[in-house]
Design an enzyme around this catalytic site. Structure first.
Site, PDB file in Angstrom:
ATOM      1  N   TYR A  86       6.990   0.260  -6.273  1.00  0.00           N
ATOM      2  CA  TYR A  86       6.211   0.877  -5.199  1.00  0.00           C
ATOM      3  C   TYR A  86       6.208   0.001  -3.947  1.00  0.00           C
ATOM      4  O   TYR A  86       7.248  -0.487  -3.533  1.00  0.00           O
ATOM      5  CB  TYR A  86       4.800   1.202  -5.680  1.00  0.00           C
ATOM      6  N   SER A  87       5.053  -0.223  -3.353  1.00  0.00           N
ATOM      7  CA  SER A  87       4.999  -0.870  -2.032  1.00  0.00           C
ATOM      8  C   SER A  87       5.268  -2.355  -2.051  1.00  0.00           C
ATOM      9  O   SER A  87       5.317  -2.977  -0.982  1.00  0.00           O
ATOM     10  CB  SER A  87       3.658  -0.587  -1.360  1.00  0.00           C
ATOM     11  N   ALA A  88       5.466  -2.945  -3.234  1.00  0.00           N
ATOM     12  CA  ALA A  88       5.952  -4.322  -3.244  1.00  0.00           C
ATOM     13  C   ALA A  88       7.317  -4.390  -2.563  1.00  0.00           C
ATOM     14  O   ALA A  88       7.738  -5.446  -2.090  1.00  0.00           O
ATOM     15  CB  ALA A  88       6.038  -4.849  -4.671  1.00  0.00           C
TER      16      ALA A  88
END
Length: 269
Positions: A86-88
């Site tokens: 995801y947003s990592a």
């Protein structure tokens, strides 16, 4: 200096009278508490599967994995199982722009339109690279659906991105550009990179491959589905418990700003 051995472990974690999960891997003496906390994810938080790897002063001290990678089939989570982060990914994407900056290809204080003239449409001419990367540009959604055809046609995607109108005066507000930010970063990088590589290709060439990392921005076809973990959607009760009432209600409204940001585009009225 003699490094301490990593102790091998294979732990059976029972979550109910019927369900149990296996946790495998190893931890270095002194870090056993990490294994205990990892096991609690299955016992107390009803985690399905996952992995945890930790380093201390440059040395690996924890390497654990366990549970299942697919709720429907019950297939186990293996050492080489891969999962979306995801947003990592935004941190990885930021590395690519930082490399471009270090090579003198772009300036964070310069206007995006200086590198990408078409971007200046719809009042975006004064948006700086820093404002775009800091989620301050007001470009958290596209005005047309995002599908596979659009994503694989980078030239067409660039046209769509350039004609977007900011949702507020750039620089005056900040809101999470959950999906759209990567599209803008990739096109900006294509404009300044002498080889005109996409963000994913640049990351692979300049960061992942040199470091021997098994991580990708756009998964190659060579990676088998048998290595991939599937994501199980939370129930309404789990969402209420984890996110709270207000956020859950917003998430259930398909026209709310958070849903539009997470979807990446505006649903037509």
């Amino acid at each position: 200096m003699i490094a301490k051995d990593m102790s091998e472990s294979k732990v059976i974690v029972r979550t109910t009278a019927r369900d149990r999960f296996t946790i495998e891997g190893n931890v270095r003496p002194g870090f056993e508490a990490v294994r205990e906390a990892f096991a609690e994810n299955f016992v107390r938080r009803r985690e399905l599967g996952g992995a945890c790897c930790g380093f201390n002063r440059g040395e690996k001290v924890v390497d654990l994995w366990g549970g299942i990678r697919n709720k429907q089939t019950g297939e186990p989570w293996e050492k080489d199982t891969m999962v979306i982060v995801y947003s990592a990914t935004k941190g990885l994407a930021a590395m690519t722009l930082a490399i471009a900056h270090s090579r003198g290809w772009l300036d964070y204080e310069e206007r995006v339109s200086a590198y990408w003239p078409e971007f200046a449409q719809q009042g975006k001419g004064q948006i700086t690279v820093r404002q775009l990367l800091a989620h301050q540009a007001g470009l958290f959604e596209l005005n047309e659906p995002i599908d596979r055809g659009l994503l694989v046609d980078l030239d067409r995607l660039a046209v769509v991105l350039a004609r977007q109108k900011p949702a507020w005066e750039p620089g005056t507000r900040q809101a999470y550009h959950a999906i759209s930010l990567g599209f803008y970063e990739s096109e900006l990088l294509r404009r300044v990179d002498p080889q005109h590589r996409s963000l994913g290709q640049f990351f692979q060439d300049e960061i992942a491959t040199p470091l021997g990392l098994d991580i990708y921005i756009r998964l190659p076809e060579t990676i088998s589905n048998s290595r991939l973990a599937t994501i199980a959607r939370p129930s309404l009760v789990e969402m209420l418990r984890g996110f709270g009432l207000r956020f859950t209600l917003e998430a259930m409204n398909r026209r709310s700003k958070i849903v539009r940001a997470l979807r990446g585009f505006r649903v037509p009225a």
